[in-house]
Every structure is written in C-alpha cells, then in structure tokens.
Scaffold this motif. Structure first.
Motif, PDB file in Angstrom:
ATOM      1  N   SER A  64      10.546  -2.193   0.621  1.00 14.06           N
ATOM      2  CA  SER A  64       9.526  -0.912   0.674  1.00 14.06           C
ATOM      3  C   SER A  64       8.066  -1.524   0.885  1.00 14.06           C
ATOM      4  O   SER A  64       7.535  -2.475   0.517  1.00 14.06           O
ATOM      5  CB  SER A  64       9.448  -0.225  -0.578  1.00 14.06           C
ATOM      6  OG  SER A  64       8.568   0.947  -0.714  1.00 14.06           O
TER       7      SER A  64
ATOM      8  N   ARG B  93       3.718   3.656  -0.248  1.00 14.63           N
ATOM      9  CA  ARG B  93       3.201   3.810  -1.779  1.00 14.63           C
ATOM     10  C   ARG B  93       3.628   5.070  -2.345  1.00 14.63           C
ATOM     11  O   ARG B  93       4.080   6.152  -1.439  1.00 14.63           O
ATOM     12  CB  ARG B  93       1.560   3.710  -1.372  1.00 14.63           C
ATOM     13  CG  ARG B  93       0.963   2.373  -1.061  1.00 14.63           C
ATOM     14  CD  ARG B  93      -0.399   2.446  -0.695  1.00 14.63           C
ATOM     15  NE  ARG B  93      -1.034   1.328  -0.334  1.00 14.63           N
ATOM     16  CZ  ARG B  93      -1.347   0.083  -0.834  1.00 14.63           C
ATOM     17  NH1 ARG B  93      -1.478   0.109  -2.284  1.00 14.63           N
ATOM     18  NH2 ARG B  93      -1.773  -0.954  -0.404  1.00 14.63           N
ATOM     19  N   ARG B  94       3.230   5.386  -3.589  1.00 16.29           N
ATOM     20  CA  ARG B  94       3.726   6.710  -4.032  1.00 16.29           C
ATOM     21  C   ARG B  94       2.855   7.799  -3.412  1.00 16.29           C
ATOM     22  O   ARG B  94       1.582   7.830  -3.427  1.00 16.29           O
ATOM     23  CB  ARG B  94       3.496   6.766  -5.640  1.00 16.29           C
ATOM     24  CG  ARG B  94       4.417   5.656  -6.261  1.00 16.29           C
ATOM     25  CD  ARG B  94       5.722   6.205  -6.304  1.00 16.29           C
ATOM     26  NE  ARG B  94       6.582   5.397  -7.025  1.00 16.29           N
ATOM     27  CZ  ARG B  94       6.791   5.467  -8.309  1.00 16.29           C
ATOM     28  NH1 ARG B  94       6.223   6.285  -9.024  1.00 16.29           N
ATOM     29  NH2 ARG B  94       7.844   4.535  -8.855  1.00 16.29           N
TER      30      ARG B  94
ATOM     31  N   SER C 261       9.719   4.841  -1.648  1.00 18.43           N
ATOM     32  CA  SER C 261       8.726   4.852  -2.851  1.00 18.43           C
ATOM     33  C   SER C 261       9.545   4.453  -3.955  1.00 18.43           C
ATOM     34  O   SER C 261       8.873   4.499  -5.071  1.00 18.43           O
ATOM     35  CB  SER C 261       7.853   5.869  -2.660  1.00 18.43           C
ATOM     36  OG  SER C 261       8.324   7.106  -2.686  1.00 18.43           O
TER      37      SER C 261
END
Length: 449
Positions: free
Chosen positions: A374, A377-378, A429
């Motif tokens: 990944s 980012r959130r 994410s």
C-alpha cells in the motif's frame, strides 16, 4: 439502475524479466524424472519441453492483456560475457517482442534493458578502465540497437522515460550498476598449485601434467578471480534526485537496475558482492519524501521487500517507502508489477504477480499468492462516502454492484466511477479487503471487512 462504465481506477503495468543467462536458458527444458542413463534415443531430452517457448508464449499473452506495458529487463543476458551469447539472448528478447501474435508491438521507449555484471567481457574487448568510463558498454548497446530491442542503460541521461496514465503515471530511470564489473582481480588460494592435485599426480605416478592442462584450458581463471564491484554512481544519484525532486506527486518514481538495493538473504562471503554504496543510495531516496519502486535482478530469487522512510513530522500511519522487487531467473518465470492509481491520479499501491513455469508442463501461469504493497493514506471521507463504508460494515460481505446501487440511492447520489475509486482506496488503506482476483470487474468483485 446503475450505469456501468469505464473503470475510475487505472494502473500502469511493468513486466519484469530477470537474469536470462542465455547459455543455459536456450536449451532449458522442463524436468523429466529419469534415473536410467541408458535411456534410448535421448528420450529424456525429447520429453523435456522447451522452456523458452513457454516463456515467450506467456510474455506475448501478458503484453496483449496490458497494452502500453513497460518491459523491464534486469540484466545478465549472458553467463560468461561473450558476444555470441549476448547476441543470442538479445535476439530471443527482440523476437519475442516482435511476435506475430502481438496485437501491438511494444514501443521501443517502453523496453528498458540494464547491463549485468556477467554481460561484460572481462578478458575481451570491454576491459575495465574506470568507473567513469561507459564507452565499453557501447558494443552491448549497438547489439541491442541493431536488434531493435530498445534502450540499454549505459548512463542515466539516456534512459529516462515518463509513462503517462491519464493525469498520472510512472517516471522510469534505468541505471547501470555494473560499471565496476571486472574492476579488480584477486589470486585464488594456491592458484593451480593445489595440494590435492599434487597428491593425485603423485598417486598416478606423475605421468599426467595436470598443471599444464589447467594452464592450457583456463590460463587466467586457474590463478585469479574476476570480481564484480557493483555501485550506483554518485553522479547518477545526484541526477536522480534532481530529476525526481520536481516530479508531480501523481507520478510514481521507478528505478531499474541489475543489483539489489539491500543485501541478499543468502549469506555472501566473497568481497564486492553487494552494492558498494547501497546505504548512500537509500539515503538519497529518503530525501525525496516520496515512495519509489526499485526493480532489480542479480540474486536469482523472487523477493519483495519494503523499506519505510519515517520522518519526525509524520502524523499519518503511512510513510514514504521504497518497494524493492527482485525478479527470478527468466527460465523460472517473470513478474507482473502494477502501480495502481485512484481517480485523482494518486498512487494507491503496487501489486506484484508471479508468473512461473509449471513443473512437468510446457505452460506458465499466475501463482495465487500475489503481493500488494500500500501507498495509500487513510482517506478523509464525505458524509455520503462514510455511508457507503457503513453499508459495507453492516453487511460484512458485499459485492461491488451492491455498493454501487446503494451509493446511487443516496442524496446526492455517488456515481459508479466515484464508488469504485472510493472502494479501491478503502482496500489499499486497509479498511476493506478484496475477495476476488484483481482482474475481476468491480461489479463482480466481493469485498470483506
């Protein structure tokens, strides 16, 4: 009703080919379990199916499935650095990329080849003179050019390419880490004056001139060993930093080299086997404050490793990172490396799929254990996007078509491309998990918590 359309998520594919070592590759066959040395008519070699044919067929199939893919060839076309094997290996690759079954032949700019330490003729017409001298690689570059294979990385300025994917894409730099091949030699312990050989000669009465035979057939290798001194030239590091420092955040930097950026898993006791300035290279990459994809060969193993670059000011759970992917020898198979972008063009992650020879068969297939790294980012979600996530959480298991239909009924509604991009971001994410192969259409894909 939900109108199905073109995917909002895009990806750029790289087919990563590891060390060819054409001497052994050209005659490689699938295994035959044979314990009888008297097999009639070379039956064992007849039953062993040619691996080059299977590799070529699989590459053509994957290129047709991913038009515009980059072909990244990680070096060591030969085993002994002789011109004939280099020509043979280059011709095999060029013929594969010009196969009549290809719908579209890859553009020359999309084919990058870096030289390996085994590609340099230490004893012939490419002797080492200095780390600054790249002219000795001209003979290799000319062979590639004549065959129409693509670009051989002899210096950084010749091997920079941007592969756009809409508003996003890849920025690829191919570098020559084999400048120091043959830079030094060392005497082997005892040379040809081996105590065991002396004992054997004495045992048979001294009638055989073993030392003379060794000198005749291996005049240099019997007394000295050529050493590889891999490095990423500091001037090239400076150019890399300068080129990528102003690069749009929608572009993923990719570095193609022969040698790895990290020490290999198998212990190496010989000197100069790992990149001499790998630490310096990693430090320069950390200064970019962005993630980098590093592709290499050399170690003959498939390895995916991730190096995080955390900073004191980081408040998000994901740092910039280097994703380092090693390809196996080509006679084993190759990698399909995909960089996935969201609808806004931001890189979401890197997917690595392994295509390998099936033992006992003349086929190459994708192995199920794909790796996803990944870069997401959130996300900060809108009210309606949170409702889509809450719907997935409440269901526990949900199909893409169900998510799209639920989102279409919200006020205001979310369109299908927007939902797909949202769901893909949630997966990368770590908030959702895909339960179907990556090639499955969004509507038919299952998602789990």
């Amino acid at each position: 009703m939900v109108t199905m359309g073109v995917s909002a998520v895009s990806e750029q594919v790289i087919l990563q080919l590891g060390d060819l070592h054409f001497t052994g590759f050209k005659d490689a066959t699938t295994n035959v379990d044979n314990h009888d040395r008297s097999t009639p008519g070379r039956l064992d070699s007849t039953l062993g199916l040619p691996i080059p044919t299977a590799i070529r067929r699989a590459l053509v199939e994957q290129i047709n499935k991913s038009p515009g893919a980059m072909i990244a060839i990680c070096g060591d076309i030969t085993t002994q650095g002789n011109r004939e094997d280099f020509i043979g290996g280059v011709d095999f690759l060029a013929d594969t990329l010009a196969d009549p079954l290809l719908a579209v032949r890859p553009h020359e700019d999309h084919v990058h080849l870096v030289p390996g330490n085994h590609d340099v003729s230490f004893k012939g017409d490419q002797p080492f003179t200095s780390f600054e001298d790249i002219s000795r690689f001209d003979v290799l570059a000319d062979i590639c050019r004549t065959a129409g294979l693509g670009i051989l990385a002899t210096s950084l300025r010749h091997t920079t390419i941007t592969l756009p994917r809409g508003d996003a894409g890849l920025s690829v730099l191919s570098v020559n880490t084999s400048r120091g091949a043959g830079a030094t030699r060392r005497d082997l312990p005892g040379g040809s004056d081996d105590a065991l050989l002396d004992a054997l000669v004495a045992e048979i009465g001294g009638s055989v001139d073993i030392h003379g035979i060794l000198k005749k057939h291996a005049p240099e290798s019997s007394a000295a060993e050529v050493l590889d001194v891999p490095l990423l030239h500091p001037e090239e590091l400076h150019q890399i930093a300068g080129h990528w420092s102003t690069l749009s955040t929608r572009y993923m930097p990719v570095l193609l080299a022969h040698h790895g950026l990290l020490p290999q898993h198998t212990p190496r006791l010989n000197p100069y086997t790992e990149m001499a300035n790998a630490g310096q290279a990693r430090k320069e990459l950390t200064k970019l404050n962005r993630s980098v994809l590093y592709l290499h060969g050399h170690i003959h193993e498939h390895v995916v490793e991730v190096v995080d670059f955390p900073r004191a000011a980081d408040v998000m759970p994901m740092h910039s990172r280097a994703i380092i992917v090693a390809a196996p020898e080509l006679k084993v198979g190759f990698n399909k490396v995909s960089v996935v972008f969201d609808a806004k063009g931001s890189p979401l992650g890197v997917r690595v799929e392994k295509f390998r020879i099936n033992p006992g068969e003349q086929t190459v297939s994708r192995e199920p254990d794909l790796i996803e790294v990944s870069l997401a980012r959130r996300p900060s979600l809108t009210a309606n996007q949170r409702k889509v996530l809450e719907f997935a959480v409440a269901r526990g298991s949900v199909m893409g078509i169900e998510l799209a239909e639920h989102a279409a009924g919200l006020t205001p509604p979310l369109d299908r491309p927007g939902v797909e991009s949202l769901v893909e971001t949630l997966c990368w994410s770590g908030l959702l998990r895909r339960n179907s192969p990556p090639s499955t259409p969004f509507e038919d894909t299952g998602y789990l918590l």
